[in-house]
Design a protein around this motif. Structure first.
Motif, PDB file in Angstrom:
ATOM      1  N   SER A  16      10.446   8.083   7.044  1.00 30.77           N
ATOM      2  CA  SER A  16      10.402   7.252   8.259  1.00 30.77           C
ATOM      3  C   SER A  16       9.564   7.935   9.323  1.00 30.77           C
ATOM      4  CB  SER A  16      11.819   6.991   8.777  1.00 30.77           C
ATOM      5  OG  SER A  16      12.466   8.211   9.021  1.00 30.77           O
ATOM      6  N   PHE A  17       9.109   7.135  10.262  1.00 35.53           N
ATOM      7  CA  PHE A  17       8.388   7.629  11.436  1.00 35.53           C
ATOM      8  C   PHE A  17       9.120   7.141  12.667  1.00 35.53           C
ATOM      9  CE2 PHE A  17       5.091   7.571   8.199  1.00 35.53           C
ATOM     10  CZ  PHE A  17       4.476   8.788   8.404  1.00 35.53           C
ATOM     11  N   HIS A  18       9.587   8.057  13.492  1.00 34.63           N
ATOM     12  CA  HIS A  18      10.294   7.689  14.732  1.00 34.63           C
ATOM     13  C   HIS A  18      11.356   6.620  14.442  1.00 34.63           C
ATOM     14  CE1 HIS A  18       7.066   9.964  16.503  1.00 34.63           C
ATOM     15  NE2 HIS A  18       6.193   9.141  15.963  1.00 34.63           N
ATOM     16  N   GLN A  19      12.226   6.910  13.485  1.00 31.90           N
ATOM     17  CA  GLN A  19      13.326   6.017  13.081  1.00 31.90           C
ATOM     18  C   GLN A  19      12.867   4.726  12.403  1.00 31.90           C
ATOM     19  OE1 GLN A  19      14.596   7.578  16.377  1.00 31.90           O
ATOM     20  NE2 GLN A  19      15.487   8.929  14.844  1.00 31.90           N
ATOM     21  N   ARG A  20      11.571   4.566  12.175  1.00 30.16           N
ATOM     22  CA  ARG A  20      11.107   3.356  11.473  1.00 30.16           C
ATOM     23  C   ARG A  20      10.945   3.689   9.990  1.00 30.16           C
ATOM     24  NH1 ARG A  20       6.147   0.569  10.099  1.00 30.16           N
ATOM     25  NH2 ARG A  20       4.948   2.411  10.642  1.00 30.16           N
ATOM     26  N   PRO A  21      11.862   3.150   9.118  1.00 31.70           N
ATOM     27  CA  PRO A  21      11.756   3.472   7.693  1.00 31.70           C
ATOM     28  C   PRO A  21      10.514   2.830   7.078  1.00 31.70           C
ATOM     29  CG  PRO A  21      13.859   2.406   8.230  1.00 31.70           C
ATOM     30  CD  PRO A  21      12.966   2.229   9.412  1.00 31.70           C
ATOM     31  N   VAL A  22       9.804   3.610   6.255  1.00 29.75           N
ATOM     32  CA  VAL A  22       8.612   3.062   5.582  1.00 29.75           C
ATOM     33  C   VAL A  22       8.702   3.214   4.060  1.00 29.75           C
ATOM     34  CG1 VAL A  22       6.974   3.226   7.504  1.00 29.75           C
ATOM     35  CG2 VAL A  22       7.339   5.206   6.054  1.00 29.75           C
ATOM     36  N   VAL A  23       9.527   4.144   3.587  1.00 29.82           N
ATOM     37  CA  VAL A  23       9.763   4.283   2.137  1.00 29.82           C
ATOM     38  C   VAL A  23      11.267   4.362   1.934  1.00 29.82           C
ATOM     39  CG1 VAL A  23       9.525   5.873   0.164  1.00 29.82           C
ATOM     40  CG2 VAL A  23       7.527   5.349   1.587  1.00 29.82           C
ATOM     41  N   GLY A  40       0.524  -1.284  -5.835  1.00 25.95           N
ATOM     42  CA  GLY A  40       1.118  -2.014  -4.715  1.00 25.95           C
ATOM     43  C   GLY A  40       0.077  -2.341  -3.675  1.00 25.95           C
ATOM     44  N   PRO A  41       0.371  -3.332  -2.840  1.00 26.75           N
ATOM     45  CA  PRO A  41      -0.611  -3.719  -1.825  1.00 26.75           C
ATOM     46  C   PRO A  41      -0.726  -2.670  -0.717  1.00 26.75           C
ATOM     47  CG  PRO A  41       1.411  -4.992  -1.581  1.00 26.75           C
ATOM     48  CD  PRO A  41       1.582  -4.145  -2.792  1.00 26.75           C
ATOM     49  N   SER A  42      -1.707  -2.861   0.134  1.00 23.23           N
ATOM     50  CA  SER A  42      -1.927  -1.957   1.250  1.00 23.23           C
ATOM     51  C   SER A  42      -0.668  -1.866   2.118  1.00 23.23           C
ATOM     52  CB  SER A  42      -3.099  -2.510   2.059  1.00 23.23           C
ATOM     53  OG  SER A  42      -3.555  -1.537   2.925  1.00 23.23           O
ATOM     54  N   GLY A  43      -0.283  -0.660   2.467  1.00 20.88           N
ATOM     55  CA  GLY A  43       0.866  -0.465   3.353  1.00 20.88           C
ATOM     56  C   GLY A  43       2.204  -0.461   2.637  1.00 20.88           C
ATOM     57  N   SER A  44       2.204  -0.504   1.287  1.00 15.64           N
ATOM     58  CA  SER A  44       3.480  -0.567   0.569  1.00 15.64           C
ATOM     59  C   SER A  44       4.165   0.794   0.447  1.00 15.64           C
ATOM     60  CB  SER A  44       3.283  -1.190  -0.812  1.00 15.64           C
ATOM     61  OG  SER A  44       2.297  -0.494  -1.535  1.00 15.64           O
ATOM     62  N   GLY A  45       3.455   1.866   0.797  1.00 15.76           N
ATOM     63  CA  GLY A  45       4.087   3.189   0.790  1.00 15.76           C
ATOM     64  C   GLY A  45       3.630   4.097  -0.341  1.00 15.76           C
ATOM     65  N   LYS A  46       2.564   3.721  -1.052  1.00 14.89           N
ATOM     66  CA  LYS A  46       2.091   4.511  -2.195  1.00 14.89           C
ATOM     67  C   LYS A  46       1.607   5.894  -1.756  1.00 14.89           C
ATOM     68  CE  LYS A  46      -1.225   1.570  -3.169  1.00 14.89           C
ATOM     69  NZ  LYS A  46      -1.118   0.684  -1.986  1.00 14.89           N
ATOM     70  N   SER A  47       0.709   5.906  -0.768  1.00  9.41           N
ATOM     71  CA  SER A  47       0.116   7.186  -0.358  1.00  9.41           C
ATOM     72  C   SER A  47       1.152   8.108   0.256  1.00  9.41           C
ATOM     73  CB  SER A  47      -1.018   6.959   0.645  1.00  9.41           C
ATOM     74  OG  SER A  47      -2.058   6.267   0.026  1.00  9.41           O
ATOM     75  N   LEU A  48       2.060   7.555   1.038  1.00  5.87           N
ATOM     76  CA  LEU A  48       3.086   8.411   1.651  1.00  5.87           C
ATOM     77  C   LEU A  48       3.984   9.009   0.583  1.00  5.87           C
ATOM     78  CD1 LEU A  48       4.133   6.569   4.921  1.00  5.87           C
ATOM     79  CD2 LEU A  48       2.975   8.772   4.720  1.00  5.87           C
ATOM     80  N   THR A  49       4.320   8.221  -0.448  1.00  9.33           N
ATOM     81  CA  THR A  49       5.117   8.751  -1.559  1.00  9.33           C
ATOM     82  C   THR A  49       4.369   9.913  -2.209  1.00  9.33           C
ATOM     83  OG1 THR A  49       6.123   6.587  -1.924  1.00  9.33           O
ATOM     84  CG2 THR A  49       6.189   8.133  -3.774  1.00  9.33           C
ATOM     85  N   LEU A  57       2.971  15.718   3.900  1.00  5.56           N
ATOM     86  CA  LEU A  57       3.362  14.650   4.846  1.00  5.56           C
ATOM     87  C   LEU A  57       2.912  15.001   6.257  1.00  5.56           C
ATOM     88  CD1 LEU A  57       7.005  13.746   3.754  1.00  5.56           C
ATOM     89  CD2 LEU A  57       5.003  12.234   3.694  1.00  5.56           C
ATOM     90  N   PRO A  58       2.589  13.987   7.069  1.00  5.54           N
ATOM     91  CA  PRO A  58       2.286  14.274   8.472  1.00  5.54           C
ATOM     92  C   PRO A  58       3.517  14.860   9.165  1.00  5.54           C
ATOM     93  CG  PRO A  58       1.911  11.934   7.956  1.00  5.54           C
ATOM     94  CD  PRO A  58       2.505  12.557   6.743  1.00  5.54           C
ATOM     95  N   ALA A  59       3.265  15.683  10.202  1.00  2.31           N
ATOM     96  CA  ALA A  59       4.373  16.365  10.887  1.00  2.31           C
ATOM     97  C   ALA A  59       5.358  15.376  11.490  1.00  2.31           C
ATOM     98  CB  ALA A  59       3.809  17.282  11.961  1.00  2.31           C
ATOM     99  N   ASP A 174      -5.378   9.434  -5.743  1.00  5.77           N
ATOM    100  CA  ASP A 174      -5.059   8.359  -4.799  1.00  5.77           C
ATOM    101  C   ASP A 174      -6.314   7.528  -4.536  1.00  5.77           C
ATOM    102  OD1 ASP A 174      -4.083   6.678  -2.861  1.00  5.77           O
ATOM    103  OD2 ASP A 174      -3.291   8.257  -1.570  1.00  5.77           O
ATOM    104  N   GLU A 175      -6.378   6.362  -5.130  1.00  4.70           N
ATOM    105  CA  GLU A 175      -7.528   5.456  -4.979  1.00  4.70           C
ATOM    106  C   GLU A 175      -8.849   6.210  -5.158  1.00  4.70           C
ATOM    107  OE1 GLU A 175      -6.969   2.235  -4.341  1.00  4.70           O
ATOM    108  OE2 GLU A 175      -5.150   2.064  -3.127  1.00  4.70           O
ATOM    109  N   PRO A 176      -9.012   6.968  -6.263  1.00  2.00           N
ATOM    110  CA  PRO A 176     -10.188   7.840  -6.357  1.00  2.00           C
ATOM    111  C   PRO A 176     -11.499   7.097  -6.550  1.00  2.00           C
ATOM    112  CG  PRO A 176      -8.996   7.853  -8.433  1.00  2.00           C
ATOM    113  CD  PRO A 176      -8.191   7.022  -7.483  1.00  2.00           C
TER     114      PRO A 176
END
Ligand SMILES: Nc1ncnc2c1ncn2[C@@H]1O[C@H](COP(=O)(O)OP(=O)(O)OP(=O)(O)O)[C@@H](O)[C@H]1O
Length: 272
Positions: A16-23, A40-49, A57-59, A174-176
């Motif tokens: 999550s980012f700032h309490q916003r769950p993304v995965v 999965g489509p764009s924004g589905s959480g593949k890259s973050l996984t 992961l970002p700080a 990742d999307e090479p």
């Protein structure tokens, strides 16, 4: 037959980012010798996984759950602090930031071989031989150049070479091929398939939104939608009898795109 011990285990991964769950509660295993795609489509959480698995992961991301590599818990360990045996290779779409622009290709590519105990001369030769295996002509000249003096397709193959030279148990791509032209895409996908997922080669986690590319390379799929794995299984089954509406849509669109083009003649034009 799959080995009893997975290369990678992900259990109840939540991001999550700032309490916003993304995965949400992502769980899967990946075994030696496997080539698995995360679709999965764009924004589905593949890259973050993938970034969670890599320890990149970002700080600002909050992570919960468990990630083990070869049975070592790496859940809270950033990439730079991981034990050598648990380090993973990563090939991304952006080849510019992946390579050091100030250092020649040769110096970058011979380093993993030197770390494995080869002399400078032997490491240089091993780097050249690897480039030859990746069908890059005139490897010795390539080794003298800087990243900016190569095409995008050449840089992507150098990134693949680096990943293979590091001899890690798992390669995450990742999307090479997204930034490459169609022919270079097909060649790069061939190389990924040839050099992963068999004994003495890394297992592969291939992240893509392109079902056709996934089917070319992988045998098993995980489908993500809005941060959740909504379908999983062998790719042939998923293509033949997709269960989730998103998977069905992806299959329908992919079949429609293939029918629009004279794919057979395009494939014949691409050397092996
Ligand atoms: N640094 C960040 N800060 C806040 N939210 C982020 C950050 N990085 C990603 N997200 C959000 O997390 C969600 C998943 O992003 P992710 O990059 O994993 O998607 P993706 O499936 O890889 O998409 P794409 O195929 O476009 O790369 C998206 O809603 C995205 O906006």
């Amino acid at each position: 037959m799959l080995s009893a011990s997975p290369v990678l285990s992900v259990r109840d991964l939540r991001l999550s980012f700032h309490q916003r769950p993304v995965v949400h509660n992502v769980t899967f295993d990946l075994y030696p010798g496997e080539r698995v795609c995360l679709l999965g489509p764009s924004g589905s959480g593949k890259s973050l996984t993938a970034r969670a698995v890599l320890g990149l992961l970002p700080a600002t991301a909050a992570a919960h759950g468990h990630i083990t590599v070869l049975n070592h818990d790496v859940s809270t360990i950033p990439a730079a602090r991981r034990a050598p045996a648990t380090r993973l290779s990563y090939v991304a779409q952006d080849t510019f930031t992946a390579l050091n622009p100030l250092v020649s290709i040769g110096a970058q590519l011979q380093r993993p071989f030197q770390q494995q105990g080869l002399s400078t001369r032997a490491a240089r030769q091993a780097a050249a031989e690897l480039l030859e295996r990746l069908h890059l002509p005139d490897p010795h000249s390539l080794l003298r150049r800087s990243p900016a003096e190569l095409s995008g397709g050449q840089r992507q193959r150098i990134c693949l070479a680096l990943a293979f030279a590091c001899r890690t148990p798992l390669l995450i791509a990742d999307e090479p091929t997204t930034a490459l032209d169609t022919i270079t895409q097909a060649r790069t996908l061939d190389l990924l398939r040839q050099h992963t997922g068999h004994p003495a080669a890394p297992a592969l986690l291939f992240i893509t939104h392109d079902l056709t590319a996934a089917a070319h390379v992988c045998t098993r799929a995980l489908v993500m939608d809005r941060g959740t794995i909504v379908e999983r299984g062998p790719l042939p089954d998923l293509l033949a009898t997709p269960q989730h509406p998103l998977t069905r849509e992806m299959v329908t669109l992919s079949v429609a795109a293939t029918r629009t083009l004279p794919v057979r003649s395009v494939q014949r034009a691409v050397p092996a």
